[in-house]
Design a protein around this motif. Structure first.
Motif, mmCIF file in Angstrom:
data_model
loop_
_atom_site.group_PDB
_atom_site.id
_atom_site.type_symbol
_atom_site.label_atom_id
_atom_site.label_comp_id
_atom_site.label_asym_id
_atom_site.label_seq_id
_atom_site.Cartn_x
_atom_site.Cartn_y
_atom_site.Cartn_z
ATOM 1 N N VAL A 1 0.821 -1.197 0.000
ATOM 2 C CA VAL A 1 0.000 0.000 0.000
ATOM 3 C C VAL A 1 0.859 1.252 0.000
ATOM 4 C CG1 VAL A 1 -1.790 1.264 1.256
ATOM 5 C CG2 VAL A 1 -1.817 -1.242 1.208
ATOM 6 N N GLU A 2 2.037 1.170 0.659
ATOM 7 C CA GLU A 2 2.855 2.368 0.767
ATOM 8 C C GLU A 2 3.567 2.725 -0.522
ATOM 9 O OE1 GLU A 2 5.621 -1.040 1.697
ATOM 10 O OE2 GLU A 2 3.527 -0.493 1.980
ATOM 11 N N ILE A 3 3.574 1.804 -1.487
ATOM 12 C CA ILE A 3 4.227 2.088 -2.761
ATOM 13 C C ILE A 3 3.147 2.522 -3.747
ATOM 14 C CG2 ILE A 3 5.690 1.176 -4.596
ATOM 15 C CD1 ILE A 3 6.736 -0.874 -2.638
ATOM 16 N N ARG A 4 2.946 3.814 -3.871
ATOM 17 C CA ARG A 4 1.944 4.329 -4.782
ATOM 18 C C ARG A 4 2.579 4.532 -6.153
ATOM 19 N NH1 ARG A 4 -2.951 6.404 -3.047
ATOM 20 N NH2 ARG A 4 -3.588 5.230 -1.228
ATOM 21 N N PRO A 5 2.088 3.874 -7.181
ATOM 22 C CA PRO A 5 2.676 4.081 -8.504
ATOM 23 C C PRO A 5 2.397 5.476 -9.013
ATOM 24 C CG PRO A 5 0.667 2.779 -8.667
ATOM 25 C CD PRO A 5 0.940 2.952 -7.197
ATOM 26 N N VAL A 6 3.356 6.023 -9.727
ATOM 27 C CA VAL A 6 3.164 7.333 -10.339
ATOM 28 C C VAL A 6 2.214 7.177 -11.517
ATOM 29 C CG1 VAL A 6 4.290 9.260 -11.524
ATOM 30 C CG2 VAL A 6 5.442 8.103 -9.618
ATOM 31 N N PRO A 7 1.124 7.934 -11.564
ATOM 32 C CA PRO A 7 0.170 7.775 -12.677
ATOM 33 C C PRO A 7 0.824 8.110 -14.012
ATOM 34 C CG PRO A 7 -0.747 9.121 -10.900
ATOM 35 C CD PRO A 7 0.703 8.960 -10.605
ATOM 36 N N GLU A 8 0.270 7.526 -15.056
ATOM 37 C CA GLU A 8 0.772 7.815 -16.392
ATOM 38 C C GLU A 8 0.449 9.255 -16.762
ATOM 39 O OE1 GLU A 8 0.431 6.088 -20.975
ATOM 40 O OE2 GLU A 8 -0.771 5.229 -19.355
ATOM 41 N N CYS A 9 1.429 9.910 -17.355
ATOM 42 C CA CYS A 9 1.269 11.307 -17.723
ATOM 43 C C CYS A 9 0.212 11.436 -18.822
ATOM 44 C CB CYS A 9 2.600 11.876 -18.198
ATOM 45 S SG CYS A 9 2.536 13.634 -18.574
ATOM 46 N N PRO A 10 -0.755 12.350 -18.689
ATOM 47 C CA PRO A 10 -1.734 12.537 -19.767
ATOM 48 C C PRO A 10 -1.046 12.930 -21.065
ATOM 49 C CG PRO A 10 -2.405 13.685 -17.765
ATOM 50 C CD PRO A 10 -1.006 13.231 -17.539
ATOM 51 N N LYS A 11 -1.487 12.356 -22.139
ATOM 52 C CA LYS A 11 -0.895 12.662 -23.437
ATOM 53 C C LYS A 11 -1.918 12.418 -24.526
ATOM 54 C CE LYS A 11 1.167 8.026 -23.620
ATOM 55 N NZ LYS A 11 2.429 7.267 -23.711
ATOM 56 N N VAL B 1 -4.685 14.546 -10.236
ATOM 57 C CA VAL B 1 -4.097 14.978 -8.970
ATOM 58 C C VAL B 1 -2.587 15.162 -9.107
ATOM 59 C CG1 VAL B 1 -3.672 14.312 -6.581
ATOM 60 C CG2 VAL B 1 -5.908 13.914 -7.596
ATOM 61 N N HIS B 2 -1.931 14.226 -9.785
ATOM 62 C CA HIS B 2 -0.467 14.224 -9.813
ATOM 63 C C HIS B 2 0.101 15.307 -10.723
ATOM 64 C CE1 HIS B 2 3.431 12.269 -9.079
ATOM 65 N NE2 HIS B 2 3.704 12.553 -10.340
ATOM 66 N N TYR B 3 -0.577 15.612 -11.833
ATOM 67 C CA TYR B 3 0.014 16.500 -12.831
ATOM 68 C C TYR B 3 -0.709 17.838 -12.992
ATOM 69 C CZ TYR B 3 2.517 12.334 -14.403
ATOM 70 O OH TYR B 3 3.325 11.221 -14.462
ATOM 71 N N VAL B 4 -2.011 17.881 -12.735
ATOM 72 C CA VAL B 4 -2.805 19.034 -13.165
ATOM 73 C C VAL B 4 -3.263 19.903 -12.016
ATOM 74 C CG1 VAL B 4 -4.846 19.742 -14.480
ATOM 75 C CG2 VAL B 4 -3.604 17.668 -15.134
ATOM 76 N N PHE B 5 -3.779 19.303 -10.953
ATOM 77 C CA PHE B 5 -4.441 20.050 -9.884
ATOM 78 C C PHE B 5 -3.496 21.071 -9.266
ATOM 79 C CE2 PHE B 5 -5.590 20.400 -5.315
ATOM 80 C CZ PHE B 5 -6.781 21.081 -5.493
ATOM 81 N N LEU C 1 -5.951 15.046 -3.040
ATOM 82 C CA LEU C 1 -6.184 16.432 -3.438
ATOM 83 C C LEU C 1 -5.801 17.398 -2.329
ATOM 84 C CD1 LEU C 1 -9.625 16.546 -5.304
ATOM 85 C CD2 LEU C 1 -7.402 17.146 -6.237
ATOM 86 N N LEU C 2 -6.258 17.098 -1.108
ATOM 87 C CA LEU C 2 -6.009 17.993 0.015
ATOM 88 C C LEU C 2 -4.522 18.056 0.340
ATOM 89 C CD1 LEU C 2 -7.156 19.849 2.143
ATOM 90 C CD2 LEU C 2 -7.601 17.862 3.590
ATOM 91 N N VAL C 3 -3.853 16.904 0.350
ATOM 92 C CA VAL C 3 -2.417 16.884 0.636
ATOM 93 C C VAL C 3 -1.649 17.675 -0.417
ATOM 94 C CG1 VAL C 3 -0.383 15.397 0.753
ATOM 95 C CG2 VAL C 3 -2.478 14.740 1.943
ATOM 96 N N ARG C 4 -1.995 17.461 -1.676
ATOM 97 C CA ARG C 4 -1.304 18.205 -2.739
ATOM 98 C C ARG C 4 -1.585 19.694 -2.618
ATOM 99 N NH1 ARG C 4 0.681 17.778 -8.155
ATOM 100 N NH2 ARG C 4 -0.090 19.434 -9.512
ATOM 101 N N PHE C 5 -2.807 20.042 -2.268
ATOM 102 C CA PHE C 5 -3.175 21.447 -2.098
ATOM 103 C C PHE C 5 -2.308 22.081 -1.016
ATOM 104 C CE2 PHE C 5 -5.623 25.107 -1.044
ATOM 105 C CZ PHE C 5 -6.359 25.421 -2.168
ATOM 106 N N LEU C 6 -2.182 21.394 0.111
ATOM 107 C CA LEU C 6 -1.373 21.936 1.209
ATOM 108 C C LEU C 6 0.097 22.015 0.824
ATOM 109 C CD1 LEU C 6 -3.030 20.076 4.211
ATOM 110 C CD2 LEU C 6 -3.377 22.435 3.510
#
Length: 883
Positions: free
Chosen positions: A199-209, A735-739, A871-876
């Motif tokens: 669970v602690e290994i979160r894969p990096v999402p694929e970059c939108p393209k 969340v990873h690239y845009v927000f 979302l909240l963590v990235r926002f902070l």
């Protein structure tokens, strides 16, 4: 027996709530803040396949929606890197390679226990025996029965054992001793964790393209018949026979010799390098055995039926010699004469299907690696899998793709795909509207299918009919815009194009495909103009080749929206009056003098219009939402027209709230295509107060609940992918690239640049620590109805939402959102009314909105807690880094 009492873990949140006001400021900062060197917020440029990004033409004032789309597509990715994230031993072991023989390199260590061998501790009756689990010296256990005390080596002498040492020095010595001979990879012996279970290994999402399907490269090599007497023109496209759909645009290729090209020199003012391509890159998202490559061949218009024109190719052979050669030369002279007089008109000649069953391995959806050569009517072409990198390639918009060497004159062309089913990939690039006029089968881009023309009851002269198609920005003849894509061996863009002629046919069917690049800004004056001509194949003294038959037109915009769908247009038989383009041809008002129509103003010209655009949504719910948002952001004159509805300033707030509620009723494909822009707008409405008629309007609760509903739809869709942890890939990528923070370009400076002042609209003064935000969140939990374990009372359903929904006729498309205002038992209503964002820090407002205003949708929020938590963590993270 138990030697100690178990200690209950500290309730950290409870302790913090109890002592929140009495905590030391520095301690609160330490508990709530991230370390200064942990966060790294970076801007990463979007990957651009082309040498230059696709942008609207310079110097044009864009509509607000077009401007927002372009800004969304060109802005950089915002990525938050945590320097300590992924530094756990498990992650580092995977990076350093195999640990199969790692245990052989470890130093042996000795551990002693006071348990009796072969018995339980409670059953011990004699003295306890020390069991050695591992011996450093390797000389055997110290407690063995036959050990010799005299033979043991003395331990190392402890110097300064009785010397007084200060506490500080003692701690320092102990710290140094602990570091000595410390195993750097102590947990390497532990079996590695499966990535799917970690669970602690979160894969990096694929970059939108940009979406690219299975790509195949088709090269047209030769087009030769038994005899060669005139220029021939080939075009190829992909069709799915089972779905009965055209799944690609046309690729035109001129394989004629220089001699035959010379026949048409009078009708070819210039030749663009891009029009000389002889190889095309097709994309297929859904491969199947039903896909065919269809080849169509045209020739210059001449007198006679198609069968009569094709007869020489079937009965004459150049190898016969003698009279055959004389006939061939005579036919060449005749063809040259037709080319000089009728060179800009075409007629259908032949066609052939080529099955791609052997190319696609449908069972595994993989492509065969072998090349394919096909012979059709002596057309030789080569089909192969397209390589990852293709030198000197052009996009469907004629933009050069990297790498693009300048010294090559014959490029490849990418052919736009028309998928048979939806492709759920958000737009990431600006794609100019492409208007395609199709006269048979097709779907995509903005298509106009002139399908059929019925002049059966018109005068006898109405035959040999062609349609001149123009894209107009006004009603004068000079207003024809050079935005029509050229075909092969000619200009890149044209002002007009003609359909092929079916000889002596008063009710022709068409198969032409015309592709038009629309300007970024459209007005009510833009329209498609269709001019119908009779073409005289016989040369008569003083007679014109073209005889005017009539006109028809189609406005591009209707109620500020791009026109799509099927139409049956009437044809005017005389010159069109002034301001004709302001009205639809079917509903043109009475004129003085009146217009003379074919068949008494009945529809005789069938067309269909379809669109593929990264700007126009083609969805009523999205269209209304974006339009109303732009009305808030800019100065407009009320009342405004939205679709077929007029909205006054007093009704604007009501209608915008209704449109926010109904966003989730949009069709899934356009919602996904514009997902980034939709979510950005909703988060902006969540934190930014809007002023309507001098009064502050708050849309926070509506906007946040719409985000929840959209996340629910995307997550539950069977057509959208998920990662190994069950996260929806589109939401994870967002969340990873845009927000980011609303209006982030004002608030967050780029790395190395000057610090930008905060936007005063958000009332953000100075830096607010994460501790302050955490305290607000903890206080909010007391008021929240989103946590079923906390005490709280639930009020009745939101009165404003009920008023909005009750004032409208129920829409069957809004059923999925009806639970918001139903007030049923299993979906409790919110306990808190929307709070005025103008008195809040905007980062606190969004954080509180995520916690407090979720009473109606608490089950959904918990179900997709990962999304809102990230979302909240990235926002902070971004906010703390920015300030």
């Amino acid at each position: 027996p138990q030697f100690y009492e178990p200690v209950e873990p500290v309730d950290f949140e409870g302790l913090l709530m109890t002592h929140l006001n009495s905590l030391d400021v520095e301690l609160a900062q330490e508990l709530g803040d991230f370390t200064e060197d942990d966060l790294d917020v970076v801007f990463t440029p979007k990957e651009c396949r082309t040498l230059q990004p696709s942008l609207p033409e310079e110097g044009v004032e864009l509509d607000p929606h077009v401007r927002d789309c372009v800004q969304t597509y060109i802005r950089e990715w915002l990525i938050v890197n945590q320097k300590n994230q992924g530094s756990s031993e498990i992650c580092s072991f995977k990076k350093t390679g195999s640990r199969k023989d790692f245990h052989k390199t470890l130093q042996k260590q000795t551990f002693e226990s006071e348990t009796l061998e072969g018995s339980e501790p409670s059953a011990q009756t004699g003295p306890r025996q020390l069991n050695v689990l591992c011996d450093v010296s390797g000389k055997g256990p110290l407690t063995a029965c036959n050990f010799d005390l005299r033979s043991l080596q003395p331990d190392q002498r402890l110097e300064n054992l009785l010397q007084h040492v200060s506490v500080e020095d003692f701690e320092k010595q102990n710290e140094e001793a602990r570091r000595t001979n410390r195993q750097a990879e102590l947990f390497a012996l532990y079996p590695s964790v499966d990535e799917e279970d970690a669970v602690e290994i979160r894969p990096v999402p694929e970059c939108p393209k940009e979406h690219l399907g299975n790509r195949i490269l088709v090269k047209l090599l030769t087009l030769k018949f038994e005899i060669e007497i005139e220029p021939l023109f080939a075009s190829i496209a992909l069709y799915d026979v089972k779905e009965r759909k055209k799944i690609s645009e046309n690729f035109h290729c001129d394989l004629n010799s220089d001699q035959f090209k010379g026949f048409l020199r009078a009708h070819t003012p210039s030749v663009a390098p891009s029009s000389q391509a002889r190889s095309a890159v097709f994309s297929v998202t859904y491969p199947s055995s039903d896909i065919y490559l269809v080849v169509k061949i045209e020739k210059v218009l001449q007198q006679g039926e198609i069968g009569d024109c094709a007869e020489p190719y079937m009965v004459i052979k150049e190898s016969d010699g003698g009279k055959s050669k004389e006939k061939i030369e005579k036919l060449k002279l005749q063809a040259e004469s037709f080319c000089q007089r009728l060179g800009k008109y075409r007629m259908p000649f032949a066609w052939a299907p080529i099955s791609l069953t052997s190319f696609f391995n449908v069972s595994t959806l993989e492509r065969e690696v072998t090349d394919v050569e096909s012979m059709v009517g002596l057309l030789r072409l080569e089909i192969s899998p397209a390589p990852e990198t293709i030198n000197c390639c052009l996009t469907p918009e004629m933009l050069p793709v990297r790498p693009f060497p300048e010294n090559r004159t014959r490029p490849h062309k990418e052919i736009l795909e028309f998928p048979i089913r939806e492709v759920y990939v958000p737009h990431t690039v600006y794609r100019p509207y492409l208007l395609v006029l199709l006269l048979l089968f097709s779907r995509n881009l903005l298509y106009v299918y002139p399908q059929r023309l019925n002049f059966a009851n018109k005068l006898a002269s109405a035959r040999n009919i062609t349609i001149k198609i123009q894209f107009m920005c006004g009603e004068d003849a000079s207003n024809a815009m050079p935005v029509i894509f050229g075909k092969s061996n000619g200009p890149e863009f044209l002002q007009e194009v003609y359909t092929a002629v079916t000889y002596h046919n008063k009710s022709p069917d068409f198969y032409e495909e015309v592709k038009i690049k629309l300007p970024a800004k459209l007005t009510v004056h833009h329209h498609l103009l269709f001019t119908f001509y009779h073409i005289s194949c016989q040369q008569k003294q003083g007679a014109s080749v073209e005889s005017l038959l009539g006109y028809s037109w189609l406005p591009i915009l209707l109620n500020e929206r791009l026109q799509t769908g099927s139409y049956c247009l009437p044809v005017a038989l005389e010159k069109l009056p002034l301001n004709y383009s302001m009205h639809s041809a079917e509903k043109v008002p009475l004129q003085n003098p009146p217009i003379k129509w074919a068949e008494g103003h009945k529809g005789v010209f069938n067309i269909e219009v379809q669109a593929v655009s990264s700007v126009h949504t083609q969805d009523n719910h999205l269209e209304k939402f974006f339009t109303l948002c732009h009305c808030l952001e800019s100065q407009v004159t009320f009342p405004i027209r939205v679709l077929d509805q007029k909205i006054s300033e007093t009704a604007l707030e009501h209608e915008l709230k209704l449109s926010i509620i109904c966003l989730n009723s949009s069709r899934l494909e356009p919602l996904v295509l514009f997902l980034h822009l939709v979510l950005d707008k909703l988060f902006q409405l969540s934190v930014q107060p809007m002023v309507i008629a001098g009064q502050t309007a708050n849309f926070s609760q509506f906007a946040f609940e719409s985000v929840v509903a959209i996340a629910n739809s995307l997550h539950n869709s069977k057509d959208l992918g998920k990662d190994q942890h069950g996260r929806n890939c589109l939401l994870a990528s967002y969340v990873h690239y845009v927000f980011r923070l609303p209006e982030l370009q004002r608030d967050l400076p780029k790395s190395g640049g000057p610090v930008a002042l905060p936007d005063p609209r958000y009332h953000t003064y100075g830096r607010t620590s994460a501790a302050a935000v955490s305290s607000k969140l903890l206080q909010a939990r007391v008021m929240s109805s989103s946590n079923p374990d906390l005490a709280g009372t639930h009020s009745a359903a939101d009165e404003e939402v009920n008023n909005i929904m009750s004032s409208k006729i129920p829409d069957r498309n809004c059923n999925r959102m009806s639970y918001y205002c139903s007030g049923n038992n299993d979906v409790p209503s919110s306990t808190a009314a929307p709070r005025p964002a103008s008195k809040k820090h905007f980062h606190e407002e969004l954080a509180l909105q995520m916690v407090v205003s979720t009473g109606m949708v608490r089950e959904t929020v918990f179900k997709y807690a990962w999304f809102f938590f990230e979302l909240l963590v990235r926002f902070l993270h971004v906010y703390i880094y920015a300030h």
